[in-house]
Design an enzyme around this catalytic site. Structure first.
Site, PDB file in Angstrom:
ATOM      1  N   HIS A 153       0.871  -1.264   0.132  1.00 30.91           N
ATOM      2  CA  HIS A 153       0.034   0.026   0.101  1.00 30.91           C
ATOM      3  C   HIS A 153       0.828   1.055  -0.204  1.00 30.91           C
ATOM      4  CE1 HIS A 153       0.434   1.300   4.254  1.00 30.91           C
ATOM      5  NE2 HIS A 153       0.480  -0.447   4.479  1.00 30.91           N
ATOM      6  N   ASP A 170      -0.364   4.463   0.801  1.00 34.04           N
ATOM      7  CA  ASP A 170      -0.913   5.315   1.731  1.00 34.04           C
ATOM      8  C   ASP A 170      -0.282   5.303   2.951  1.00 34.04           C
ATOM      9  OD1 ASP A 170      -2.572   2.748   2.318  1.00 34.04           O
ATOM     10  OD2 ASP A 170      -3.466   4.122   3.695  1.00 34.04           O
ATOM     11  N   ASP A 208       6.415   0.970   5.700  1.00 29.47           N
ATOM     12  CA  ASP A 208       5.255   0.708   5.832  1.00 29.47           C
ATOM     13  C   ASP A 208       4.406   1.841   4.776  1.00 29.47           C
ATOM     14  OD1 ASP A 208       2.636  -0.301   6.670  1.00 29.47           O
ATOM     15  OD2 ASP A 208       2.673   0.987   8.541  1.00 29.47           O
ATOM     16  N   GLU A 257      -5.117   1.457   3.095  1.00 38.84           N
ATOM     17  CA  GLU A 257      -5.115   0.616   4.096  1.00 38.84           C
ATOM     18  C   GLU A 257      -4.897   1.311   5.573  1.00 38.84           C
ATOM     19  OE1 GLU A 257      -2.987  -2.218   6.880  1.00 38.84           O
ATOM     20  OE2 GLU A 257      -2.014  -0.186   6.277  1.00 38.84           O
ATOM     21  N   GLU A 258      -4.163   2.291   5.896  1.00 39.96           N
ATOM     22  CA  GLU A 258      -4.057   2.632   7.053  1.00 39.96           C
ATOM     23  C   GLU A 258      -5.209   3.588   7.535  1.00 39.96           C
ATOM     24  OE1 GLU A 258      -1.525   2.208   8.592  1.00 39.96           O
ATOM     25  OE2 GLU A 258       0.356   2.226   7.419  1.00 39.96           O
ATOM     26  N   HIS A 269       4.500   3.904  12.057  1.00 38.32           N
ATOM     27  CA  HIS A 269       3.558   4.507  12.687  1.00 38.32           C
ATOM     28  C   HIS A 269       3.844   5.707  13.901  1.00 38.32           C
ATOM     29  CE1 HIS A 269      -0.214   1.702  11.825  1.00 38.32           C
ATOM     30  NE2 HIS A 269       0.821   1.806  10.677  1.00 38.32           N
TER      31      HIS A 269
END
Length: 454
Positions: A90, A92, A123, A156-157, A423
């Site tokens: 992903h 995003d 990520d 996704e996030e 994150h």
């Protein structure tokens, strides 16, 4: 690193990979228009589509999904009779949280102490680069032996389900014999790992109202019901004295039987301050892979600076509940909703809004694809054997794919080992991990093709 020719090719391609990751990280592709302009996501999607076209992919398309975001698809035909493998990533990313706390700008890939720092570096923009590296290495060493589909998700996030709904509406699009989800990570850098389980999740916004408007705390405090105090009571009810998650009716005593996670290792990975206790009961693996976990993600209330002596009329919180394999996320949502209503004091008015949900996932680690992956990891990480672990995070698409394509073998690998700090502030990727996992994926595709020959 393995002496395999593919490893040498990947090593030679690493400078190009860094340049490409630099370009991709530069897009502020947070899929929340309330925080960042939509243009950042659109530009990242366009970049991914162009990269697939440059690699010879056919039917490349930027898909408009039902949640208003875009996913990127492409197909690279393989030899006649070869299996098809779907590669997922992903583009995003999570917002950078506190941009001023980053050592280097979050959307500028910066090398420091042997790692590459930037939001999305691990990520999961790095995951897309990993796929490209693997395919390029195969092309330079005899060709890609399988048909390849690539899907790069755009939300996704945020957990808003755009790609899941699109896949359900177009069930033929992502059909494959095996699926490699490039969005997890090794248990520790240098220890090759596939992720066998994922916790699901549900997110809810809770609002509590008690008054028509704020009141002077000197004149009314002591009798007027304080919405912020009510909210604090409700949130506190979600944890036992030891910090364990307590949602009425939701089991929280499961155990993990696989790879162990020593408590001291976890303290170091999580950067827990000296003297601060871990929360919950059972082993660390039980707590983060096998049991539900609630987190208060945010609270709307007056900041300390500028606060006035007032009784608050309303207060809000965003709550995340991680749901372990063996439990149903929809049922967990119902139980969480009932718990929040039941534990709201003083007859305060409660409003609940569900903003995301995804089911947990458990892979079949006995499938032939896992044998092919174990052989690939053994070659890419000499002296190491493949490990299987859980992951506390959620990838909602996994269950959608498992339901749509029950015969497909699903494997989860990726770049999000503990030092990556995904994150969080100062997210980074290890170029060594990018290199070795790209070799792993290339060798897996070759092994898997060979295992499927009649």
């Amino acid at each position: 690193m393995s002496a395999h020719p593919i490893a040498g090719t990947v090593a030679s391609l690493l400078p190009r990979a860094k340049a490409e990751l630099t370009e991709l990280v530069a897009f502020a592709s947070v899929a929340d228009p309330a925080q960042f302009p939509r243009s950042g996501c659109e530009a990242a999607a366009g970049w991914c589509a162009d990269a697939l076209r440059a690699e010879g992919f056919q039917d490349v398309a930027v898909l408009d999904t039902p949640d208003g975001t875009q996913s990127v698809y492409g197909f690279l035909p393989g030899p006649e009779g070869a299996p098809t493998v779907l590669l997922y990533a992903h583009y995003d990313v999570q917002p950078p949280l506190e941009p001023d706390s980053w050592v280097s700008p979050p959307f500028e890939l910066t090398e420091r102490d042997g790692r590459w720092y930037g939001r999305g570096a691990a990520d999961c923009k790095g995951g897309f680069i990993m796929h490209l590296l693997a395919l390029r290495a195969l092309k330079a060493n005899g060709g890609v032996p399988v048909g390849v589909k690539v899907i790069v998700e755009g939300s996704e996030e945020q957990g808003t389900g755009g790609l899941e709904h699109y896949a359900e509406e177009h069930p033929g699009l992502l059909t494959a014999d095996a699926i490699v989800i490039g969005d997890s990570g090794n248990f520790r850098a240098g220890l090759p790992t596939v992720t066998a389980t994922l916790r699901g999740m549900t997110m809810m916004r809770l609002r509590i109202d008690t008054l028509e408007g704020n009141l002077h705390s000197g004149q009314f405090g002591g009798a007027a019901p304080d919405a912020l105090a009510a909210l604090i009571r409700v949130l506190d009810s979600l944890r036992a004295e030891d910090g364990s998650t307590t949602v009425d009716g939701l089991p929280a005593d499961e155990t993990w039987t696989g790879l162990r996670y020593p408590e001291e290792d976890f303290r170091g990975d999580a950067k827990v301050l000296d003297g601060v206790e871990l929360i919950g009961s059972g082993s660390v693996a039980d707590r983060i892979w096998a049991r539900p976990a609630v987190t208060v993600l945010g609270i709307d209330c007056p900041p300390v600076v500028g606060a006035t002596p007032s009784v608050q009329a309303s207060a809000r919180a965003l709550i995340s509940l991680r749901v372990p394999p063996g439990q149903d996320a929809a049922r967990a949502t119902e139980l969480l909703s009932a718990h929040l209503r039941a534990h709201t004091p003083w007859g305060a008015k409660v409003s609940l809004e569900q903003v995301g949900q995804g089911q947990p996932f458990q892979a079949d680690t006995g499938s032939p694809a896992y044998t092919a992956m174990a052989d690939a990891m053994r070659a890419a990480y000499p002296g190491q054997e493949m490990q299987t672990s859980g992951m506390g995070g959620s990838i909602p698409l996994c269950n959608t794919l498992a339901a749509l394509y029950p015969q497909a073998e699903i494997l989860l690998i990726g770049l999000s080992e503990p030092e990556a700090q995904i994150h969080a502030v100062n997210e980074s990727v290890s170029p060594d991990e990018l290199e070795r996992l790209s070799v792993t994926e290339a060798l897996f595709l070759r092994n898997y093709a060979a295992s499927r020959k009649v």
